[in-house]
Motif scaffolding. Structure first.
Motif, PDB file in Angstrom:
ATOM      1  N   ALA A 181       0.837  -1.200   0.000  1.00  0.00           N
ATOM      2  CA  ALA A 181       0.000   0.000   0.000  1.00  0.00           C
ATOM      3  C   ALA A 181       0.872   1.251   0.000  1.00  0.00           C
ATOM      4  O   ALA A 181       1.848   1.345   0.742  1.00  0.00           O
ATOM      5  CB  ALA A 181      -0.924   0.001   1.213  1.00  0.00           C
ATOM      6  N   PHE A 233      -3.297   7.236   3.492  1.00  0.00           N
ATOM      7  CA  PHE A 233      -4.159   6.317   2.757  1.00  0.00           C
ATOM      8  C   PHE A 233      -5.573   6.893   2.640  1.00  0.00           C
ATOM      9  O   PHE A 233      -5.991   7.726   3.453  1.00  0.00           O
ATOM     10  CB  PHE A 233      -4.214   4.950   3.454  1.00  0.00           C
ATOM     11  CG  PHE A 233      -2.872   4.334   3.689  1.00  0.00           C
ATOM     12  CD1 PHE A 233      -2.055   3.994   2.614  1.00  0.00           C
ATOM     13  CD2 PHE A 233      -2.403   4.093   4.972  1.00  0.00           C
ATOM     14  CE1 PHE A 233      -0.805   3.422   2.812  1.00  0.00           C
ATOM     15  CE2 PHE A 233      -1.165   3.528   5.194  1.00  0.00           C
ATOM     16  CZ  PHE A 233      -0.351   3.190   4.101  1.00  0.00           C
ATOM     17  N   VAL A 239      -7.554   2.035   1.326  1.00  0.00           N
ATOM     18  CA  VAL A 239      -7.339   1.081   2.409  1.00  0.00           C
ATOM     19  C   VAL A 239      -8.579   1.097   3.304  1.00  0.00           C
ATOM     20  O   VAL A 239      -8.880   2.115   3.929  1.00  0.00           O
ATOM     21  CB  VAL A 239      -6.088   1.416   3.242  1.00  0.00           C
ATOM     22  CG1 VAL A 239      -5.977   0.485   4.440  1.00  0.00           C
ATOM     23  CG2 VAL A 239      -4.827   1.338   2.388  1.00  0.00           C
ATOM     24  N   ASP A 299      -3.515   5.191  -1.816  1.00  0.00           N
ATOM     25  CA  ASP A 299      -4.214   3.938  -2.098  1.00  0.00           C
ATOM     26  C   ASP A 299      -5.437   3.786  -1.198  1.00  0.00           C
ATOM     27  O   ASP A 299      -5.466   4.268  -0.065  1.00  0.00           O
ATOM     28  CB  ASP A 299      -3.284   2.737  -1.878  1.00  0.00           C
ATOM     29  CG  ASP A 299      -2.297   2.544  -3.015  1.00  0.00           C
ATOM     30  OD1 ASP A 299      -2.475   3.194  -4.068  1.00  0.00           O
ATOM     31  OD2 ASP A 299      -1.349   1.758  -2.847  1.00  0.00           O
TER      32      ASP A 299
END
Length: 438
Positions: free
Chosen positions: A294, A321, A300, A298
């Motif tokens: 990750a 994230f 998540v 990204d």
């Protein structure tokens, strides 16, 4: 704000309640729209009343045509329509007043949150609430009643567990009092973890290739146990895009005299996270996500229990994230999320750890699909209360199973999320074991 449905919360025979959290029932705009539609119905009744009155007058003025018509029945119809008009108008007025009361609760909660980061904005929001209350004294009274009712419900059963000659109830209630008095149970906008976490080492210990979970209970069953504290699933979707789901465990070492040793998921991390300081467990979770691939930006999503819920809150509010979905059970805190972030919370009203969140915000939090599912986790007092059974992950999984089977529209809306994960062409799961270094 808006939401799928309101509070009247859904409830089943097991005492499960599903709502948006806090004291808010439904989106105020939806409620005002309902009031407007009720008013249009009242208008139709008024037209009907006028028509029946005209018919009554015509028939009464022409006795030769009235012999076959029950004039008394027409009069009773007029009287009944009058009653219905009054009832609908009262219901319409009450609905609009309730909408204003919900808005006042929401505005006051917003002002409280903004006060930490933007005093001018907080003042402007509070002024809007004050104007609504000034327009109708019933609105302020109803808003206070809504919040008072929420406060009364949020700790149901907490002081009614195993008595032990009167020694335990005050201990259980202490969690609620700490949360209420400290205000630390809600992670407010702009609050970030302070300080530097203890150094940690994160090691992969197990890999697998499971299918996507098919429900809430299945997701919570994927939270790792004693051999690891974090599991990260990497989903490769059609077209090659990737996304991640992190499963974060609760406290692994609860003995205070063993705090600060090799186990990061300990009481030291609990205290640090609750007080808004960086913990080894939070850093280990971030490191595990990085090890799984990750990167900043990204997507998540997070499934977490207990201490893991505090980690999830800060991943959603301050990490690099994009956390759009967060599923927590028995978390000691509640994050303040935006309307593009969904928060699904499982809470037991008799769970002393969950009570540290003090019920969260009176206005609830998160996207329209966010909801809190709550119940009394263990209504029977006994020795099991000494082990905090109502806080155990297994007990929360039972609650998740109840949510899955509830038929509540908010729970059913989660099916789209499971279906979306199920479209992945590949799932890679890695479980990680973390230890403090030095």
């Amino acid at each position: 704000m808006s939401m799928v449905a309101g509070r009247e919360p859904s409830a089943d025979g097991g005492g499960l309640s599903i709502d948006h959290g806090g004291a808010i029932a439904v989106d105020t705009e939806q409620l005002r729209d309902l009031g407007a539609r009720m008013r249009s119905v009242a208008s139709e009744y008024e037209h009907a009343r006028a028509a029946v009155r005209r018919a009554h007058a015509l028939i009464s003025s022409a006795p030769e045509t009235g012999s076959g018509v029950d004039v008394g029945a027409l009069q009773r119809s007029v009287e009944r329509i009058d009653e219905l008009c009054v009832e609908i108008e009262n219901a319409c007025t009450g609905t609009l007043v309730m909408a204003d009361a919900f808005e006042v609760v929401e505005l006051r909660a917003q002002a409280e949150a903004l006060a930490l980061t933007d005093a001018a904005a907080a003042s402007a929001v509070q002024a809007r609430a004050d104007r609504l209350v000034a327009d109708d004294e019933r609105i302020g009274t109803m808003a206070e009643w809504l919040v008072a009712g929420w406060k009364e419900r949020r700790f149901e059963g907490l002081g009614e567990q195993y008595d032990l000659a009167g020694a335990l109830p005050p201990l259980f209630l202490a969690g609620a009092m700490v949360g209420v008095a400290s205000g630390l149970g809600t992670v407010r906008p702009g609050m970030t973890l302070a300080g530097k976490a203890d150094p940690v080492q994160v090691m992969p210990v197990k890999t697998s290739a499971p299918n996507a979970p098919a429900g809430l209970a299945a997701a919570f069953r994927r939270i790792p146990g004693a051999a690891s504290q974090v599991a990260v699933e990497k989903y490769t979707m059609v077209g090659g895009a990737t996304r991640y789901v992190a499963y974060v465990a609760g406290t692994q070492e609860s003995l205070p005299w063993r705090s600060g040793k090799s186990e990061p998921w300990d009481m030291k991390s609990n205290i640090e996270l609750y007080q808004g300081r960086a913990s080894a467990s939070y850093q280990a979770t971030v490191d595990a996500l990085g090890a799984a691939g990750a990167r900043p930006g990204d997507q998540v999503d997070v499934v977490a229990h207990s201490q893991g819920g505090m980690i999830a809150a800060h991943l959603a509010m301050e990490s690099d994230f994009e956390v759009s979905m967060q599923l927590t059970a028995g978390s000691p805190t509640e994050p303040t999320l935006g309307e593009d972030q969904t928060l699904i919370q499982l809470r037991h009203t008799d769970d002393v750890v969950s009570a540290l969140a003090a019920g969260g915000s009176a206005a609830g939090t998160g996207s329209p699909d966010s909801f809190t599912a709550s119940r009394e986790g263990d209504p029977h007092d006994g020795m099991q209360d000494l082990t905090l059974q109502t806080h155990h992950l297994e007990t929360y999984i039972e609650t998740a199973e109840m949510v899955d089977a509830s038929g509540d529209p908010r729970a059913e809306a989660l099916d789209e999320y499971w279906d979306e994960l199920g479209q992945a062409v590949e799932v890679e799961r890695t479980e990680y074991r973390a230890e403090r270094k030095g």
